[in-house]
Design an enzyme around this catalytic site. Structure first.
Site: not given
Length: 335
Positions: A234, A263, A295
């Site tokens: 993360r 994000e 991602h």
């Protein structure tokens, strides 16, 4: 049950359709969940959300008032949902704790190899017919020391991959894995010891209140000047501001990441026409010692099948009254 799936991606819908064995009435929306889009859940008992969705307290209250009672996350991480509020209101919440740890670990390895062997630079040169080898010097992974922060399902796969490359593996985890010690010769130590001694550091831990900005300025200062930091966990585990300063000063060799802070609103969308507003991300992308992917580590058929299957298994368990083994409770609170 009527289920609304937020942040539905075109590529994942076939996997979700295939996993809906019980014939739930599913509606897909590409919109992310937030205070404005929560109204779309009117008439639905269950919603499914992704890592970029906002399930903060105010959003959860809106969902509850709209009649939603079940929330299933299509991710292992759940830092984007206020579990404490969800449980207080009465929601049943579950995640996908395990789908394909190989997908994430293999992507972390791909980032490392691509960065270390200058693959992106080489490709950008040869498509312009520049076949010079200037600036393309890499180094062997064999014999290097790799530090793994977190040796759970994903981290343990990363350990095995690095061991296969002939690396010396150091690790840090609250619960050392005796099998990894025996089979891969892993040496467990403190966070500081791992950071100081490693040529490569790879992060494989969930984001919690305790490890927010775990890799801060002080931790970065412990790393070797030629060390590479990899993050497929993360974004907020790393203090981005401190990281940028460290990279600009070339105090570590590079940063390879599949995740960033904040994000939401940036990742999972095409901004090639209008650009982006995230100044920290702009700075990161402009640095030559950064390799960033959007991602995508989970994007394999194996992982998507696993995510979809568990998502509907959680819903089926709730409907049947079976204990949902993936249920998140108050012990998972991120304050």
């Amino acid at each position: 049950m009527k289920v609304l799936i937020y942040s539905a991606k075109e590529y994942e819908i076939p996997f979700l359709d295939n996993a809906n064995k019980s014939g739930h009435k599913v509606t897909y929306t590409e919109d992310a969940l937030d205070t404005d889009t929560a109204i779309q859940a009117m008439g639905y008992k269950a919603v499914s959300i992704f890592s970029g969705d906002d399930a903060s307290s105010i959003v959860l209250e809106k969902l509850w008032n709209l009649g939603v009672r079940y929330i299933t996350l299509r991710s292992a991480g759940h830092n984007n949902i206020r579990i404490k509020t969800a449980k207080y209101l009465g929601f049943q919440v579950a995640n996908v704790p395990e789908y394909s740890p190989h997908a994430i670990a293999e992507h972390a390895t791909a980032l490392l190899l691509a960065f270390n062997r200058k693959i992106v630079l080489a490709h950008s040169q040869v498509i312009r017919y520049n076949f010079s080898q200037k600036g393309l010097m890499g180094s062997n992974l064999h014999g290097k020391t790799v530090g793994i922060i977190g040796t759970g399902k994903i981290g343990s796969i990363m350990v095995k991959i690095m061991h296969g490359f002939g690396c010396k593996v150091l690790a840090c985890d609250l619960k050392p894995d005796a099998d990894l010690v025996e089979l891969c010769g892993v040496t467990y130590g403190t966070m500081d010891q791992v950071l100081k001694k490693s040529d490569v550091v790879s992060l494989h831990i969930p984001l919690t209140y305790d490890n927010y900005y775990l890799i801060d300025r002080k931790k970065l200062a412990l790393m070797k000047p030629r060390a590479i930091l990899i993050n497929t966990a993360r974004g907020a585990i790393v203090d981005t501001r401190a990281l940028i300063d460290t990279l600009q000063k070339k105090e570590i060799a590079g940063y390879c990441t599949d995740v960033i802070e904040k994000e939401k609103g940036t990742f999972f969308k095409d901004h090639s026409n209008e650009g982006i507003e995230n100044q920290q991300l702009k700075t990161l992308l402009a640095l030559p010692n950064v390799l960033l992917t959007p991602h995508q580590a989970y994007m394999t058929p194996e992982a998507l099948s696993g995510i979809a299957a568990t998502t509907f298994k959680n819903i089926d368990d709730w409907i049947s009254g079976t204990v949902c083994k993936n249920e998140l409770g108050s012990e998972w609170v991120l304050s």
